[in-house]
Design an enzyme around this catalytic site. Structure first.
Site, short mmCIF file in Angstrom:
data_model
loop_
_atom_site.label_atom_id
_atom_site.label_comp_id
_atom_site.label_asym_id
_atom_site.label_seq_id
_atom_site.Cartn_x
_atom_site.Cartn_y
_atom_site.Cartn_z
N ASN A 179 0.98 -0.96 0.33
CA ASN A 179 0.02 0.08 -0.28
C ASN A 179 1.20 0.84 -0.08
O ASN A 179 1.14 1.89 1.30
CB ASN A 179 -1.58 -0.05 1.36
CG ASN A 179 -2.34 -0.88 0.92
OD1 ASN A 179 -2.97 -1.08 0.16
ND2 ASN A 179 -1.82 -2.26 1.51
N GLU A 180 0.64 2.04 -1.36
CA GLU A 180 1.90 2.94 -1.55
C GLU A 180 1.46 4.07 -0.97
O GLU A 180 0.46 3.86 -1.03
CB GLU A 180 2.29 2.96 -2.99
CG GLU A 180 3.33 2.00 -3.54
CD GLU A 180 4.66 1.53 -2.74
OE1 GLU A 180 4.78 2.34 -1.75
OE2 GLU A 180 5.43 0.77 -3.17
N PRO A 181 2.14 4.94 -0.92
CA PRO A 181 1.48 6.16 -0.28
C PRO A 181 0.40 6.66 -1.20
O PRO A 181 0.33 6.67 -2.69
CB PRO A 181 2.48 7.10 -0.67
CG PRO A 181 4.19 7.19 -0.13
CD PRO A 181 3.70 5.35 -1.18
N THR A 184 9.96 1.77 -4.02
CA THR A 184 9.96 0.66 -3.60
C THR A 184 10.83 -0.25 -4.59
O THR A 184 11.18 -1.43 -3.96
CB THR A 184 8.59 -0.10 -3.74
OG1 THR A 184 8.40 0.73 -2.17
CG2 THR A 184 8.84 -1.10 -2.95
#
Ligand code: F6R
Length: 655
Positions: free
Chosen positions: A162-164, A181
């Site tokens: 769950n990236e920014p 990432t």
């Protein structure tokens, strides 16, 4: 068990945090809690549902679970698992797939029935991904939800992938990976171009619904993002911060990963130092004064009683009596870090009135010239991180050696090698058989855009870096016979995450130390490098020094740590500050320019894409400005080092 290590709550931390001396102890405790949960469920009861993570963080946890299974009969027969995520496009047998990771670290070693294991499937065709994700959620619901969720945290603050930007309502879905990432994973995949761009991940909501959540974080490189997740506002820019909204969560950290929390960075803001078992020793005094000077935007010597009082620092004032005395204590400490003679001066030529050579240890202050060993993890860290100091040491007449610890071949692109092959092809220097092979390689590259991977080609790439290092060292006045290319074997491991130091690595380092018997060692204390190479290089030094404790030179050796391209020392950590003139900055730039193949390294989309020479210059100029703002002196640039006692260094804990 976690409770024993959980810190007393304070107003800065929004989640319970447990801190352990090492990641190993922390992992054992978390494994203990999981084992207890598994054992507490009786046969025939609902199974224990574990949410599992991959990456470097849970490796020691899984090792402990495997040990508990083997040695203490912990059975996983009544356990069901759901992994957080999987890369898109990777088959389960791909060595970098999370399916493979889980088999290697856990599933193949415990009695967990295959039918009870679940991971998202990275090979599902695009059109079917949404349905696959819904089904994953449904399977979690059908077994009654997750009992215990293990998490790591990415440098972007992600949990799962769950990236920014991920919302708190997000569910299992297809996501695009953040450039940071991907960069962190690039080493595992043999370069950024081979690294997956997307993944399937459980959503934030899916994770938050677990009945118990433990986020683990180890190492200095996680300290900043952990602080943001624990003390910052809840924000979709740091998805781990959503964990602040649940009651069932625990952050479990090792000491260095916790290092950026307010209670450690600026403990006087948390409460009286005595209540925290701390004292106003020299370091703490300096740290406080620097902090106050920056807060008040005033040089140290202009801080007043009011500045201290209004910032709640009455206790510090009481120790020194007045702002005047307190200021002087901080000012002298900082002033004594500065020297233009990083290796000391020839005592025979020192005249009364010459500038002092302050931070050197008394024992070696009169040794001249000194044998100096600069350890450079990759073949460019020396000039990037301390190029100015290196030039000075050479110029002052010391016997300076640079040892490049790893070959750096992995960071040479196929394109760079192709250009060198073109030279060989066109210069007509090779014998006919070699010329033919080279011609074929060039033709291959021109049609496919890639060169085949082989040990020989990796060696050629290493040679390219070697020649760049020789050219850069020449700019610093260092002849090639003072350079040592160690090619530590740990670097050759196929997977970056599985790299480990071996006996040969330590032996090579130990042999070098014995051969040079250095008075001064400069080593990279820059533990934030994305691929962990610097950390392993420092461990290698540590282990080699441990073998040398009885050798006569050991008692006199001084060890200085530099930090480089990725981060600088905090002001209060600096023990040695070497000022550079504008000419020296330019010379260092010329040396960094010699590392031509490394320019691409700074070209990741979305990341700070400044080239190394710029990062270096910006950082060393900013440091000079910071010294100036403290009211010390106005220099063009400063390179900074932290003293590390070799004796204390022998305990890996600090790394
Ligand atoms: C792993 C995962 C990620 C990692 C995180 C930290 O399944 O979803 O969130 O936990 O990227 O990775 P490491 O532990 O390698 O630093």
């Amino acid at each position: 068990m976690l409770a024993q290590h959980t810190l007393a709550p304070n107003r800065f931390e929004h989640v319970p945090v447990a801190v352990f001396p090492s990641s190993l102890e922390a992992s054992r405790t978390v494994a203990g809690e999981i084992a207890e949960l598994i054992r507490s469920r009786r046969q025939g009861d609902r199974p224990v549902v574990l949410g599992l993570a991959t990456g470097s963080t849970p490796v020691s946890l899984y090792a402990e679970l495997v040990r508990l299974h083997r040695e203490e009969g912990l059975s996983f027969a009544n356990v069901v698992t759901f992994n957080l995520d999987e890369y898109c496009g990777l088959r389960p047998d791909h060595p970098e797939s999370y399916h493979h990771f889980m088999r290697v670290h856990l599933f193949d070693h415990v009695d967990l029935p295959a039918a009870q294991v679940h991971l998202p499937d990275g090979t599902v065709p695009n059109a079917a991904i949404d349905a696959h994700c819904r089904e994953y959620e449904e399977m979690i619901r059908a077994v009654g939800g997750i009992d215990f969720q293990i998490l790591g945290i990415g440098r972007t603050g992600h949990i799962g992938f769950n990236e920014p930007g991920s919302t708190r309502r997000s569910r299992t879905r297809l996501v695009t990976l953040d450039p940071v990432t991907r960069r962190d994973a690039a080493g595992d995949f043999g370069g950024e171009e081979h690294t997956p761009r997307s993944a399937i991940t459980m959503g934030v909501r899916t994770i938050l619904e677990a009945r118990r959540i433990v986020l683990m974080g180890w190492g200095q490189h996680k300290a900043g993002i952990l602080r943001a997740a624990i003390e910052g506002e809840v924000s979709s820019q740091v998805t781990a911060s959503f964990l602040q909204e649940c009651d069932q969560v625990h952050f479990v950290l090792d000491q260095v990963a916790a290092g950026a929390l307010t209670r450690y960075r600026t403990p006087w803001l948390v409460g009286p130092l005595e209540d925290q078992g701390l004292a106003w020793d020299e370091r703490m005094t300096r740290r406080t004064i620097l902090w106050l000077s920056q807060q008040r935007k005033k040089p140290i010597l202009k801080l007043t009683d009011d500045d201290y009082n209004e910032s709640g620092l009455q206790d510090l004032l009481r120790v020194y009596g007045s702002a005047y005395e307190t200021n002087l204590a901080g000012f002298y400490q900082m002033q004594h870090t500065i020297t233009g003679w990083p290796g000391g001066r020839d005592p025979a030529r020192t005249k009364p009135g010459d500038a002092p050579v302050r931070p050197l240890r008394a024992s070696s202050a009169n040794v001249f010239p000194k044998r100096v060993l600069v350890l450079s993890p990759h073949p460019d860290d020396d000039v990037i991180s301390m190029g100015g100091t290196l030039c000075r040491l050479v110029e002052h007449g010391h016997e300076v050696h640079v040892a490049y610890q790893v070959s750096g071949a992995n960071a040479v692109s196929d394109e760079s090698l192709w250009r060198s092959l073109l030279f060989v092809r066109d210069a007509g220097l090779a014998d006919p058989a070699t010329a033919k092979r080279v011609q074929k390689l060039c033709a291959d590259y021109e049609t496919t855009g890639a060169l085949p991977a082989s040990p020989e080609l990796t060696h050629w790439k290493a040679l390219i870096r070697r020649h760049e290092a020789i050219a850069a060292a020449a700019v610093c006045g260092l002849p090639a016979d003072r350079l040592h290319f160690l090619d530590l074997p740990f670097y050759d491991s196929a997977s970056v995450r599985r790299r480990q130091l071996g006996e040969r690595d330590v032996e090579i380092m130990h042999r070098l130390l014995g051969q040079l018997r250095p008075h001064l060692i400069f080593a990279a204390g820059d533990l934030d490098d994305p691929h962990g190479t610097h950390r392993l290089c420092l461990h290698a030094l540590c282990d080699a020094l441990a073998r040398a404790t009885n050798e006569p030179w050991f008692s006199e050796v001084e060890l200085w740590l530099y930090r480089g391209a990725w981060a600088g020392w905090e002001l209060d950590e600096i023990d040695l500050a070497v000022p550079l003139s504008p000419q020296e900055v330019l010379r260092r730039r010329r040396a960094i320019f010699r590392h031509e193949t490394q320019k691409d390294q700074a070209l990741f989309p979305g990341e700070d894409s400044r080239e190394f020479w710029r990062r270096t210059e910006d950082r060393s100029r900013q440091l000079a400005e910071a010294y100036n703002a403290l009211g010390l002196a106005e220099y063009e640039a400063i390179e900074a080092f932290r003293r590390q006692s070799p004796e204390e260094f022998l305990h890996h804990g600090q790394l």
